[in-house]
Design a protein around this motif. Structure first.
Motif, mmCIF file in Angstrom:
data_model
loop_
_atom_site.group_PDB
_atom_site.id
_atom_site.type_symbol
_atom_site.label_atom_id
_atom_site.label_comp_id
_atom_site.label_asym_id
_atom_site.label_seq_id
_atom_site.Cartn_x
_atom_site.Cartn_y
_atom_site.Cartn_z
ATOM 1 N N LEU B 4 0.816 -1.226 0.000
ATOM 2 C CA LEU B 4 0.000 0.000 0.000
ATOM 3 C C LEU B 4 0.847 1.272 0.000
ATOM 4 C CD1 LEU B 4 -2.822 1.301 0.341
ATOM 5 C CD2 LEU B 4 -2.597 0.952 2.806
ATOM 6 N N THR B 5 1.951 1.233 0.738
ATOM 7 C CA THR B 5 2.783 2.439 0.878
ATOM 8 C C THR B 5 3.369 2.888 -0.458
ATOM 9 O OG1 THR B 5 3.328 1.601 3.053
ATOM 10 C CG2 THR B 5 4.644 3.434 2.274
ATOM 11 N N ASN B 7 2.007 3.415 -3.015
ATOM 12 C CA ASN B 7 1.099 4.340 -3.686
ATOM 13 C C ASN B 7 1.199 5.758 -3.145
ATOM 14 O OD1 ASN B 7 -1.905 5.122 -4.796
ATOM 15 N ND2 ASN B 7 -1.085 3.277 -5.770
ATOM 16 N N PHE B 8 1.980 5.945 -2.087
ATOM 17 C CA PHE B 8 2.052 7.259 -1.451
ATOM 18 C C PHE B 8 3.421 7.908 -1.562
ATOM 19 C CE2 PHE B 8 -1.544 5.128 0.353
ATOM 20 C CZ PHE B 8 -2.491 6.134 0.490
ATOM 21 N N VAL B 9 4.427 7.156 -2.011
ATOM 22 C CA VAL B 9 5.793 7.705 -2.019
ATOM 23 C C VAL B 9 6.357 7.832 -3.435
ATOM 24 C CG1 VAL B 9 6.380 6.967 0.307
ATOM 25 C CG2 VAL B 9 6.775 5.391 -1.587
ATOM 26 N N ARG B 10 7.142 8.879 -3.583
ATOM 27 C CA ARG B 10 7.818 9.155 -4.854
ATOM 28 C C ARG B 10 9.272 9.462 -4.552
ATOM 29 N NH1 ARG B 10 8.888 14.435 -3.940
ATOM 30 N NH2 ARG B 10 7.241 15.834 -3.284
ATOM 31 N N PHE B 23 6.981 8.884 -10.014
ATOM 32 C CA PHE B 23 5.958 8.122 -9.287
ATOM 33 C C PHE B 23 5.193 7.232 -10.253
ATOM 34 C CE2 PHE B 23 1.594 7.410 -8.107
ATOM 35 C CZ PHE B 23 1.745 6.818 -6.874
ATOM 36 N N GLY B 46 -12.570 2.010 1.991
ATOM 37 C CA GLY B 46 -12.301 3.433 2.191
ATOM 38 C C GLY B 46 -11.030 3.901 1.503
ATOM 39 N N ILE B 47 -10.053 3.001 1.415
ATOM 40 C CA ILE B 47 -8.753 3.404 0.869
ATOM 41 C C ILE B 47 -8.773 3.374 -0.672
ATOM 42 C CG2 ILE B 47 -7.528 1.151 0.771
ATOM 43 C CD1 ILE B 47 -5.909 4.077 2.421
ATOM 44 N N ARG B 50 -8.887 6.530 -2.881
ATOM 45 C CA ARG B 50 -7.751 7.454 -2.849
ATOM 46 C C ARG B 50 -6.493 6.852 -3.493
ATOM 47 N NH1 ARG B 50 -6.581 9.928 2.725
ATOM 48 N NH2 ARG B 50 -4.978 10.857 1.451
ATOM 49 N N ASP B 52 -4.066 5.544 -6.524
ATOM 50 C CA ASP B 52 -3.765 5.718 -7.938
ATOM 51 C C ASP B 52 -3.683 4.301 -8.515
ATOM 52 O OD1 ASP B 52 -2.315 5.855 -10.345
ATOM 53 O OD2 ASP B 52 -1.421 7.767 -9.746
#
Lengths: 224, 129
Positions: B4-5, B7-10, B23, B46-47, B50, B52
């Motif tokens: 999951l992570t 999807n949040f880091v670049r 990204f 819920g996730i 949000r 990508d």
């Protein structure tokens, strides 16, 4: 009163030991609980990020008691803290909750405008200089957790400068200051700069406490 | 590091901020471990909005998984036939841990490392912001 998370097997020569400032943040979140519970996030799963998570007590507390539905990211430069956060979270929450740790400086690897709740207990103590990032065996980790340059604002200012780009729309940040940071002056400068950029904020001091020889305040920033 | 992570880091380098190729990062020589977590269908539901999704597909392909639907279907928690997909997504996003390996920025080619499940985005002084 909500229970404070337990920390186990931490080396407090390498990991900042929870102290008055940490406990002040726990009190802030306990007080803010009803407000945060009724807050309308842009997502059913708000992204909660704590910068410089240290032992992990604050993040664990917020995940356990305040925003259980959130996705949590903890950041720290210090590899000992990265492990400490995972341990503290696991020993208090077990297989519930969703926490991830990133070893990084502030929020540098995060995509823009996705953080719904930002928590930061910065290195706010005034000092001549800010220590360089140490190697993992260094004994300077506690200095890095504490020292913030001439007015203690060197690191916090970086976070404030990028706060608008870090937070999501209606995202909320909680940042701790000591009196020697001159928080009121910091807020005035911040508001003036942001107004020039056309960025709108609601800023409020949500906690104020004398802790030993320090006077600590926690400020809430809502990005509109 | 949970799947999951990713999807949040670049890339953490300032000049890569906003670059399309920064990204998602490219995941290479990754060692995976499945780590059991409580199944929370509400959390997955819920996730999803949000995420990508194209980035999920790309990282999954880096890790050798090309079986995901190319479009994320509409999911409804009250429909029991969705439970299989939700469980699959839970297994992928929450339980799949990237334990060791490399994360590469396809914009600047900087290589980051994952060690003992912790991704390290610290930069050498000449690249730090």
């Amino acid at each position: 009163m909500l229970p404070t998370p337990l920390t186990e097997d931490l080396d407090f020569e390498k990991v900042y030991e929870p102290a008055e400032d940490s406990f002040l943040l726990l009190d802030v979140f306990e007080k803010e609980k009803p407000w945060l519970e009724s807050y309308k996030w842009s997502s059913d799963v708000p992204l909660v990020v704590e910068i410089g998570t240290g032992s992990g007590v604050v993040t664990t507390f917020v995940n356990q008691h305040i925003i259980p539905q959130g996705l949590f990211l903890a950041t720290d430069l210090n590899p000992h803290c990265c492990n400490a956060v995972l341990n503290t979270h696991k020993s208090n929450i077990g297989k519930k909750g969703n926490l991830q740790v990133l070893q990084c400086d502030l929020t540098t690897p995060l995509k823009r405008n996705q953080v719904d709740v930002l928590i930061f207990n910065p290195p706010y103590v005034p000092s001549e200089t800010v220590p360089e990032i140490a190697d993992p065996d260094s004994e300077d980790w506690l200095d890095i957790a504490l020292l913030g340059g001439p007015t203690g604002m060197d690191i916090t200012q970086k976070v404030l400068d990028s706060l608008y780009d870090t937070l999501s729309r209606n995202g909320v940040a909680y940042i701790l200051f000591c009196a020697r940071n001159h928080p009121q002056k910091v807020m005035d400068n911040f508001k003036a700069k942001e107004a020039q950029r056309g960025n709108e904020w609601e800023i409020e001091c949500v906690q104020h406490r004398k802790a030993g020889w320090e006077v600590l305040t926690v400020w809430r920033f809502i990005r509109r | 590091m949970k799947f999951l992570t990713t999807n949040f880091v670049r890339c953490a380098i300032k000049s890569c901020d906003g670059a399309v190729n920064s990204f998602p990062l490219k995941y290479s020589e990754i060692e995976l471990v499945q780590e059991e977590q409580d199944f929370q269908p509400e959390f997955i539901l819920g996730i999803l909005p949000r995420l990508d999704w194209p980035a999920v597909l790309k990282v999954a392909a880096d890790l050798g998984n090309t079986s995901l639907p190319s479009q994320l279907p509409e999911l409804d928690i009250s429909d029991p036939s969705n439970e299989i997909l939700l469980k699959d997504l839970h297994t992928l996003l929450i339980e799949t841990q990237l334990v060791q390996g490399k994360m590469i920025c396809e914009n600047c080619n900087h290589v980051y490392h994952i060690k003992d499940s912790i991704p390290n985005f610290l930069l050498p002084p000449h690249l730090a912001n």
